[in-house]
Design a protein around this motif. Structure first.
Motif, PDB file in Angstrom:
ATOM      1  N   TYR A 121     -14.721   1.994  10.108  1.00 54.70           N
ATOM      2  CA  TYR A 121     -13.487   2.281   9.365  1.00 54.70           C
ATOM      3  C   TYR A 121     -13.155   1.170   8.377  1.00 54.70           C
ATOM      4  CZ  TYR A 121     -12.036   6.308  12.145  1.00 54.70           C
ATOM      5  OH  TYR A 121     -11.951   7.545  12.725  1.00 54.70           O
ATOM      6  N   GLY A 122     -14.054   0.917   7.436  1.00 61.05           N
ATOM      7  CA  GLY A 122     -13.750  -0.158   6.512  1.00 61.05           C
ATOM      8  C   GLY A 122     -14.073   0.137   5.068  1.00 61.05           C
ATOM      9  N   SER A 123     -14.482   1.366   4.767  1.00 60.94           N
ATOM     10  CA  SER A 123     -14.840   1.667   3.383  1.00 60.94           C
ATOM     11  C   SER A 123     -13.637   1.599   2.453  1.00 60.94           C
ATOM     12  CB  SER A 123     -15.489   3.049   3.299  1.00 60.94           C
ATOM     13  OG  SER A 123     -16.773   3.010   3.866  1.00 60.94           O
ATOM     14  N   ASP A 124     -12.474   1.897   2.974  1.00 57.98           N
ATOM     15  CA  ASP A 124     -11.231   1.707   2.220  1.00 57.98           C
ATOM     16  C   ASP A 124     -10.067   1.821   3.189  1.00 57.98           C
ATOM     17  OD1 ASP A 124      -9.638   1.120   0.075  1.00 57.98           O
ATOM     18  OD2 ASP A 124      -9.870   3.033  -0.949  1.00 57.98           O
ATOM     19  N   MET A 125      -8.915   1.351   2.760  1.00 54.12           N
ATOM     20  CA  MET A 125      -7.686   1.516   3.530  1.00 54.12           C
ATOM     21  C   MET A 125      -6.545   1.706   2.549  1.00 54.12           C
ATOM     22  SD  MET A 125      -6.955  -2.449   4.740  1.00 54.12           S
ATOM     23  CE  MET A 125      -5.907  -1.940   6.090  1.00 54.12           C
ATOM     24  N   VAL A 126      -5.458   2.308   3.035  1.00 51.75           N
ATOM     25  CA  VAL A 126      -4.299   2.577   2.176  1.00 51.75           C
ATOM     26  C   VAL A 126      -3.078   2.691   3.063  1.00 51.75           C
ATOM     27  CG1 VAL A 126      -4.591   5.090   2.271  1.00 51.75           C
ATOM     28  CG2 VAL A 126      -3.449   4.063   0.304  1.00 51.75           C
ATOM     29  N   ASN A 133       4.331   0.191   9.075  1.00 50.87           N
ATOM     30  CA  ASN A 133       3.396  -0.522   9.948  1.00 50.87           C
ATOM     31  C   ASN A 133       2.134   0.281  10.244  1.00 50.87           C
ATOM     32  OD1 ASN A 133       4.693   1.396  11.554  1.00 50.87           O
ATOM     33  ND2 ASN A 133       4.602   0.120  13.394  1.00 50.87           N
ATOM     34  N   GLN A 134       1.890   1.340   9.463  1.00 52.89           N
ATOM     35  CA  GLN A 134       0.689   2.156   9.664  1.00 52.89           C
ATOM     36  C   GLN A 134      -0.147   2.204   8.385  1.00 52.89           C
ATOM     37  OE1 GLN A 134       1.806   6.057  11.096  1.00 52.89           O
ATOM     38  NE2 GLN A 134       2.597   5.275  13.040  1.00 52.89           N
ATOM     39  N   PHE A 135      -1.443   2.341   8.576  1.00 52.73           N
ATOM     40  CA  PHE A 135      -2.346   2.486   7.432  1.00 52.73           C
ATOM     41  C   PHE A 135      -3.460   3.457   7.792  1.00 52.73           C
ATOM     42  CE2 PHE A 135      -4.018  -1.074   9.915  1.00 52.73           C
ATOM     43  CZ  PHE A 135      -5.382  -0.802   9.981  1.00 52.73           C
ATOM     44  N   TYR A 136      -4.001   4.089   6.759  1.00 51.09           N
ATOM     45  CA  TYR A 136      -5.183   4.931   6.918  1.00 51.09           C
ATOM     46  C   TYR A 136      -6.417   4.121   6.541  1.00 51.09           C
ATOM     47  CZ  TYR A 136      -2.178   9.091   7.176  1.00 51.09           C
ATOM     48  OH  TYR A 136      -1.247  10.026   7.540  1.00 51.09           O
ATOM     49  N   ALA A 137      -7.530   4.398   7.205  1.00 57.34           N
ATOM     50  CA  ALA A 137      -8.801   3.757   6.865  1.00 57.34           C
ATOM     51  C   ALA A 137      -9.893   4.813   6.870  1.00 57.34           C
ATOM     52  CB  ALA A 137      -9.125   2.640   7.849  1.00 57.34           C
ATOM     53  N   LEU A 138     -10.917   4.585   6.038  1.00 46.89           N
ATOM     54  CA  LEU A 138     -11.949   5.587   5.766  1.00 46.89           C
ATOM     55  C   LEU A 138     -13.321   5.110   6.220  1.00 46.89           C
ATOM     56  CD1 LEU A 138     -12.725   8.246   4.095  1.00 46.89           C
ATOM     57  CD2 LEU A 138     -13.117   6.666   2.174  1.00 46.89           C
ATOM     58  N   THR A 139     -14.098   6.031   6.796  1.00 48.54           N
ATOM     59  CA  THR A 139     -15.506   5.735   7.056  1.00 48.54           C
ATOM     60  C   THR A 139     -16.349   6.212   5.878  1.00 48.54           C
ATOM     61  OG1 THR A 139     -16.172   7.843   8.074  1.00 48.54           O
ATOM     62  CG2 THR A 139     -15.102   6.216   9.501  1.00 48.54           C
ATOM     63  N   SER A 365     -15.102  -3.224  -4.976  1.00 49.51           N
ATOM     64  CA  SER A 365     -15.110  -2.350  -3.799  1.00 49.51           C
ATOM     65  C   SER A 365     -13.732  -1.954  -3.308  1.00 49.51           C
ATOM     66  CB  SER A 365     -15.899  -3.017  -2.663  1.00 49.51           C
ATOM     67  OG  SER A 365     -15.425  -4.314  -2.395  1.00 49.51           O
ATOM     68  N   GLY A 366     -12.731  -2.038  -4.177  1.00 45.28           N
ATOM     69  CA  GLY A 366     -11.412  -1.569  -3.794  1.00 45.28           C
ATOM     70  C   GLY A 366     -10.435  -1.695  -4.946  1.00 45.28           C
ATOM     71  N   ILE A 367      -9.426  -0.835  -4.957  1.00 47.05           N
ATOM     72  CA  ILE A 367      -8.391  -0.869  -5.997  1.00 47.05           C
ATOM     73  C   ILE A 367      -7.124  -0.222  -5.449  1.00 47.05           C
ATOM     74  CG2 ILE A 367      -9.164   1.330  -7.003  1.00 47.05           C
ATOM     75  CD1 ILE A 367      -8.336   0.257  -9.763  1.00 47.05           C
ATOM     76  N   PHE A 368      -5.957  -0.782  -5.797  1.00 48.83           N
ATOM     77  CA  PHE A 368      -4.693  -0.079  -5.545  1.00 48.83           C
ATOM     78  C   PHE A 368      -3.747  -0.344  -6.700  1.00 48.83           C
ATOM     79  CE2 PHE A 368      -3.696  -4.091  -3.233  1.00 48.83           C
ATOM     80  CZ  PHE A 368      -2.492  -4.431  -3.838  1.00 48.83           C
ATOM     81  N   ALA A 369      -2.794   0.565  -6.887  1.00 55.43           N
ATOM     82  CA  ALA A 369      -1.893   0.519  -8.037  1.00 55.43           C
ATOM     83  C   ALA A 369      -0.633  -0.268  -7.727  1.00 55.43           C
ATOM     84  CB  ALA A 369      -1.525   1.935  -8.468  1.00 55.43           C
ATOM     85  N   LEU A 370      -0.240  -1.130  -8.664  1.00 54.59           N
ATOM     86  CA  LEU A 370       1.064  -1.780  -8.637  1.00 54.59           C
ATOM     87  C   LEU A 370       2.046  -1.037  -9.535  1.00 54.59           C
ATOM     88  CD1 LEU A 370      -0.133  -5.490  -8.976  1.00 54.59           C
ATOM     89  CD2 LEU A 370       0.769  -4.412  -6.905  1.00 54.59           C
ATOM     90  N   SER A 371       1.532  -0.456 -10.609  1.00 56.41           N
ATOM     91  CA  SER A 371       2.332   0.313 -11.556  1.00 56.41           C
ATOM     92  C   SER A 371       1.401   1.309 -12.229  1.00 56.41           C
ATOM     93  CB  SER A 371       2.973  -0.613 -12.599  1.00 56.41           C
ATOM     94  OG  SER A 371       1.976  -1.146 -13.473  1.00 56.41           O
ATOM     95  N   ALA A 372       1.877   1.942 -13.288  1.00 62.50           N
ATOM     96  CA  ALA A 372       1.030   2.909 -13.993  1.00 62.50           C
ATOM     97  C   ALA A 372      -0.118   2.239 -14.727  1.00 62.50           C
ATOM     98  CB  ALA A 372       1.882   3.705 -14.982  1.00 62.50           C
ATOM     99  N   THR A 373      -0.014   0.929 -14.976  1.00 66.59           N
ATOM    100  CA  THR A 373      -1.051   0.235 -15.741  1.00 66.59           C
ATOM    101  C   THR A 373      -1.605  -1.005 -15.051  1.00 66.59           C
ATOM    102  OG1 THR A 373       0.582  -1.097 -16.951  1.00 66.59           O
ATOM    103  CG2 THR A 373      -0.076   1.015 -17.926  1.00 66.59           C
ATOM    104  N   LEU A 472      -1.383  -2.443   0.498  1.00 67.87           N
ATOM    105  CA  LEU A 472      -0.219  -3.105  -0.085  1.00 67.87           C
ATOM    106  C   LEU A 472       0.943  -2.992   0.894  1.00 67.87           C
ATOM    107  CD1 LEU A 472       1.135  -4.543  -2.468  1.00 67.87           C
ATOM    108  CD2 LEU A 472       1.698  -2.283  -3.398  1.00 67.87           C
ATOM    109  N   ILE A 473       1.312  -4.110   1.514  1.00 67.77           N
ATOM    110  CA  ILE A 473       2.356  -4.111   2.539  1.00 67.77           C
ATOM    111  C   ILE A 473       3.735  -4.308   1.913  1.00 67.77           C
ATOM    112  CG2 ILE A 473       3.216  -5.338   4.574  1.00 67.77           C
ATOM    113  CD1 ILE A 473       0.276  -5.892   5.285  1.00 67.77           C
ATOM    114  N   ASN A 474       3.847  -5.254   0.999  1.00 70.93           N
ATOM    115  CA  ASN A 474       5.061  -5.405   0.195  1.00 70.93           C
ATOM    116  C   ASN A 474       4.678  -6.102  -1.109  1.00 70.93           C
ATOM    117  OD1 ASN A 474       5.034  -8.240   0.636  1.00 70.93           O
ATOM    118  ND2 ASN A 474       6.328  -8.054   2.442  1.00 70.93           N
ATOM    119  N   GLU A 475       5.670  -6.535  -1.876  1.00 72.28           N
ATOM    120  CA  GLU A 475       5.413  -7.038  -3.225  1.00 72.28           C
ATOM    121  C   GLU A 475       4.600  -8.329  -3.266  1.00 72.28           C
ATOM    122  OE1 GLU A 475       8.174  -5.933  -2.058  1.00 72.28           O
ATOM    123  OE2 GLU A 475       9.130  -4.532  -3.444  1.00 72.28           O
TER     124      GLU A 475
END
Length: 520
Positions: A121-126, A133-139, A365-373, A472-475
């Motif tokens: 379970y480490g290919s990605d998480m979100v 306090n919960q997150f999803y993780a991908l195989t 090997s990973g990306i998440f959004a902070l804003s639209a750009t 992303l847990i907080n700012e």
């Protein structure tokens, strides 16, 4: 302090003595107004709070100006926080696992068996959309390793019927991680998918799948394992719904998007894991809703769309390729050119941008959004810290707002939009331009800007080879996770346990680390 008190008492005694027996009491003065009460308020903060990442207490105080016995925001004169400590710490928290197989000889320790673990379970998480306090993780596609057999180069799958899945995890007060649910991924008809390669028409790159039988022998994986291989009557087993999942998005409606390394495909799954939509670069695929630019079919094998996120309005998917695509061939392999693609899921409109790696052939090997750009991305090598003190596992903040959208460049002079290769210059793909002329040859193209955020090796002595997921847990706080490859490795095509140390005493495992006080 003591002498001042004596002087005060002396003065009081002198004044009392001077009043004498003949003095008269004066008239009482008017009563003064009542003083204001001081109020203190305590508020319990949950995990993920902006001021206390692991929860805690917010303490506010002030004078009750309106005498209503309630401390209003306007009355607060002092605020402090009593935060819980980071219970994960620099050692990280390992995710739970089960054992899929333990009957294969460990190539690293002849005479011993090793465990194929689930794990993976480490290919990605979100982050979970509503539970902090919960997150999803991908195989990914399941346990596998490079192998060359009777039908050429491919992959050996010790658990060939493995079903790729999404796990829901919860961090406990003590820092432990608990698995809440497993969501097995399914075809539109509800049957389970596999992690086996696609056919060549849908992105397959000719990887031959092999299987490890109960007696330890390795055979080509075919449609009927009870019969001998025959190219016509009993061919190798492929799966056009097979996914090698690497990027994960969890939407507020309970559905998921997964990107993979095969097509690459971007697949939409409902809350139960059943496919409800698909995006890829193959216009002839009847399953697709929208189509990626055709050049994305030229992905490098095992280095497809490694990261996937969605903008805060949940309208635009943003995918990043792992490394330089083979556009048009492997001649451009050793470059630092990475493509980012955005897809509006309502209109299908597409944009493309370029990212320049710090080191050629690194992995995004990973990306998440902070804003639209603005986004945070992982850039890493494939080294273990135990064997390479210069191992690189970095986080960067990128911004596409001032970058050139490749799709917006019209045909002009040397620049042409090719139907299969994308934007070209004098007939060369952008990758070929960089190969032959360097980045300076991209005269009218500005890549995304990037700012360093964190070095995982410096922060937590990150021991794993693969940093692949972010939460992303907080700012200012990010959780990260590694891909442990189901604790399965191979050397020279021989399967073995995946160890983190040269002494082969520490088995790799999915591990959560949490970094605080980041400048995002």
């Amino acid at each position: 302090m003591y002498n001042k008190r004596i002087i005060s008492l002396s003065v009081l005694a002198f004044l009392t003595a001077c009043s004498g027996d003949d003095g008269k009491d004066g008239t009482n003065g008017a009563d003064g107004s009542n003083g204001l009460n001081s109020l203190v308020s305590h508020e319990t903060l949950a995990f993920g709070d902006t001021n206390c990442s692991f929860g805690g207490i917010k303490i506010t105080s002030g004078l009750d100006a309106d005498a209503d016995d309630v401390l209003a925001d306007s009355e607060v004169t002092n605020t402090t926080f009593d935060c819980e400590v980071n219970t994960v710490g620099t050692a990280g928290s390992r995710l739970p696992y089960s054992v899929l197989r333990n009957d294969i000889e460990d190539g690293a320790k002849p005479g011993s068996l090793f465990e194929v673990r689930n794990g993976g379970y480490g290919s990605d998480m979100v982050k979970h959309p509503t539970h902090a306090n919960q997150f999803y993780a991908l195989t990914d596609r399941g346990p596998n390793a490079a192998y060359t057999g009777e039908l050429g180069t491919g992959k050996v799958f010790p658990v060939a019927d493995y079903i790729p899945r999404i796990g829901l995890f919860e961090i406990q007060d003590n820092g432990d991680v608990k698995i809440i649910e497993e969501i097995l991924l399914k075809r539109p008809d509800g049957s389970f998918i596999t992690g086996l390669p696609n056919s060549s028409a849908l992105g397959g790159t000719g990887e031959t799948p092999y299987s490890v039988l109960e007696d330890g022998t390795v055979e080509v994986l075919r449609e009927d394992m009870s019969q001998a291989y025959d190219a016509t009557n009993n061919p190798i087993l492929l799966d056009d719904y097979g996914l090698d999942g690497e990027g994960l998005v969890a939407l507020s409606d309970g559905t998921f998007w997964v990107s993979d390394e095969y097509g690459p495909h971007m697949v939409h799954f409902d809350i139960d894991g059943t496919e409800i939509g698909r995006i890829n670069a193959f216009a002839n695929d009847a399953r697709v809703t929208f189509t990626l630019p055709a050049e994305f079919a030229n992905r490098r094998a095992n280095r497809g769309m490694e990261g996937l996120t969605v903008t805060p309005d949940e309208k635009t998917l943003v995918g990043i390729m792992q490394s330089t695509m083979y556009n048009p061939s492997s001649a451009v392999k050793a470059l630092d050119v990475v493509r980012i693609v955005t897809v509006n899921t309502e209109t299908g409109s597409v944009s493309q941008y370029l990212y320049q790696q710090e080191i050629a052939q690194n992995s995004q090997s990973g990306i998440f959004a902070l804003s639209a750009t603005e986004f945070v991305v992982i850039e890493r090598d494939g080294a273990f810290l135990a064997s390479n003190p210069d191992a690189m596992k970095h986080l960067y903040k990128i911004d596409i707002s001032a970058a050139t959208d490749l799709e917006s460049i019209a045909d002009s002079g040397p620049w042409t939009q090719d139907a299969t290769l994308g934007l070209t210059k004098d007939g060369q793909t952008l990758e070929e331009v960089v190969l032959n002329e360097g980045w300076s040859g991209l005269t009218n193209i500005t890549p995304v800007t990037k700012t360093f955020v964190a070095d995982l090796v410096a922060e937590v002595q990150y021991p794993h080879d693969k940093l692949e997921g972010m939460w992303l847990i907080n700012e200012s706080t990010i959780g990260v996770i590694n891909d442990d490859d189901f604790a399965t490795w191979a050397s020279g095509g021989v399967l073995e346990q995946k160890y983190l140390d040269a002494g082969q005493t520490v088995i790799d495992g999915n591990t959560l680390y949490i970094l605080e006080n980041l400048d995002l």
